[in-house]
Design a protein around this motif. Structure first.
Motif, PDB file in Angstrom:
ATOM      1  N   PHE A 281       5.012   4.246   1.867  1.00  0.00           N
ATOM      2  CA  PHE A 281       4.846   2.978   1.172  1.00  0.00           C
ATOM      3  C   PHE A 281       5.067   1.852   2.165  1.00  0.00           C
ATOM      4  O   PHE A 281       5.966   1.927   3.001  1.00  0.00           O
ATOM      5  CB  PHE A 281       5.860   2.863   0.028  1.00  0.00           C
ATOM      6  N   SER A 282       4.246   0.820   2.079  1.00  0.00           N
ATOM      7  CA  SER A 282       4.462  -0.358   2.919  1.00  0.00           C
ATOM      8  C   SER A 282       4.227  -1.618   2.105  1.00  0.00           C
ATOM      9  O   SER A 282       3.461  -1.626   1.139  1.00  0.00           O
ATOM     10  CB  SER A 282       3.545  -0.337   4.143  1.00  0.00           C
TER      11      SER A 282
ATOM     12  N   SER B 212       0.853  -1.181   0.000  1.00  0.00           N
ATOM     13  CA  SER B 212       0.000   0.000   0.000  1.00  0.00           C
ATOM     14  C   SER B 212       0.890   1.233   0.000  1.00  0.00           C
ATOM     15  O   SER B 212       2.082   1.160   0.281  1.00  0.00           O
ATOM     16  CB  SER B 212      -0.931   0.017   1.216  1.00  0.00           C
ATOM     17  N   GLY B 213       0.297   2.364  -0.313  1.00  0.00           N
ATOM     18  CA  GLY B 213       1.048   3.607  -0.318  1.00  0.00           C
ATOM     19  C   GLY B 213       0.112   4.789  -0.335  1.00  0.00           C
ATOM     20  O   GLY B 213      -1.080   4.660  -0.610  1.00  0.00           O
ATOM     21  N   SER B 214       0.667   5.938  -0.007  1.00  0.00           N
ATOM     22  CA  SER B 214      -0.109   7.178  -0.083  1.00  0.00           C
ATOM     23  C   SER B 214       0.845   8.335  -0.321  1.00  0.00           C
ATOM     24  O   SER B 214       2.017   8.283   0.052  1.00  0.00           O
ATOM     25  CB  SER B 214      -0.929   7.397   1.196  1.00  0.00           C
ATOM     26  N   SER B 215       0.330   9.351  -0.990  1.00  0.00           N
ATOM     27  CA  SER B 215       1.105  10.563  -1.282  1.00  0.00           C
ATOM     28  C   SER B 215       0.178  11.763  -1.205  1.00  0.00           C
ATOM     29  O   SER B 215      -1.018  11.649  -1.490  1.00  0.00           O
ATOM     30  CB  SER B 215       1.699  10.508  -2.696  1.00  0.00           C
ATOM     31  N   ASP B 216       0.744  12.918  -0.858  1.00  0.00           N
ATOM     32  CA  ASP B 216      -0.066  14.129  -0.941  1.00  0.00           C
ATOM     33  C   ASP B 216      -0.171  14.543  -2.408  1.00  0.00           C
ATOM     34  O   ASP B 216       0.457  13.936  -3.285  1.00  0.00           O
ATOM     35  CB  ASP B 216       0.501  15.235  -0.046  1.00  0.00           C
ATOM     36  N   LYS B 217      -0.952  15.563  -2.691  1.00  0.00           N
ATOM     37  CA  LYS B 217      -1.228  15.935  -4.088  1.00  0.00           C
ATOM     38  C   LYS B 217       0.011  16.357  -4.859  1.00  0.00           C
ATOM     39  O   LYS B 217       0.059  16.247  -6.078  1.00  0.00           O
ATOM     40  CB  LYS B 217      -2.299  17.019  -4.156  1.00  0.00           C
TER      41      LYS B 217
END
Length: 169
Positions: A45-46, A33-38
């Motif tokens: 990231f994991s 999974s992962g996430s980023s701001d705009k």
């Protein structure tokens, strides 16, 4: 009448045989999974990977490795990980296989206090092909320094969940 019952039985055998997944003696699964701001200035990231060995059609033991990386603009990247051994008991023989289990291991990294980690866990494997499955799992993880502290820290746990893919061989 006997011939009709025999014919119905022969017709029913292929669907019954097909519905059971072809589970091998070993298993590998992976999720991420992962996430980023705009603006992609803050990124997380994991990834989790697991290897298991079946002791019987219902009992599996193995090891799980989790790694996460956090990268924020203007800061150094930070990583954390955990390594856990697990036991899972599977139920059912069809394409949908729920399981219950537990894991025990160690958590380490740059932004955590290194300590032991334990968790009861529950999951569900859905076989999309004979040896390939989608897996969803939830754990209730709690950290502790020694066995005496484990009972006291259980109420301070966190839920960790994930979805991934796996393969039996």
């Amino acid at each position: 009448m006997k011939h009709l019952i025999a014919a119905i039985g022969l017709i029913a055998i292929p669907p019954i045989a097909y519905s059971a997944p072809d589970v091998g003696t070993q298993e590998f699964s992976i999720s991420g999974s992962g996430s980023s701001d705009k603006d992609f200035d803050s990124n997380i990231f994991s990834m989790d990977a697991a290897y298991g060995q079946y002791l019987s059609p219902d009992a599996e033991v193995g090891v799980r490795q989790s790694v996460s990386v956090s990268d924020h603009e203007g800061e150094e990247s930070v990583w954390n990980g955990s390594t856990r051994v697990f036991y899972d008991h599977h139920f059912g023989r069809d394409t949908l296989k729920p399981y219950l289990g537990a894991n025990l291991g160690y958590i380490y990294g740059e932004s955590v206090d290194e300590s032991f980690i334990a968790a009861p866990e529950a999951g569900l494997k859905y076989y999309v092909a004979d040896s390939t499955f989608v897996v969803g799992q939830v754990e209730y993880q709690f950290l502790f320094e020694d066995a005496d502290e484990a009972d006291n820290r259980f109420s301070d746990g966190v839920f960790v969940y994930g979805v991934g893919m796996g393969y039996n061989f």
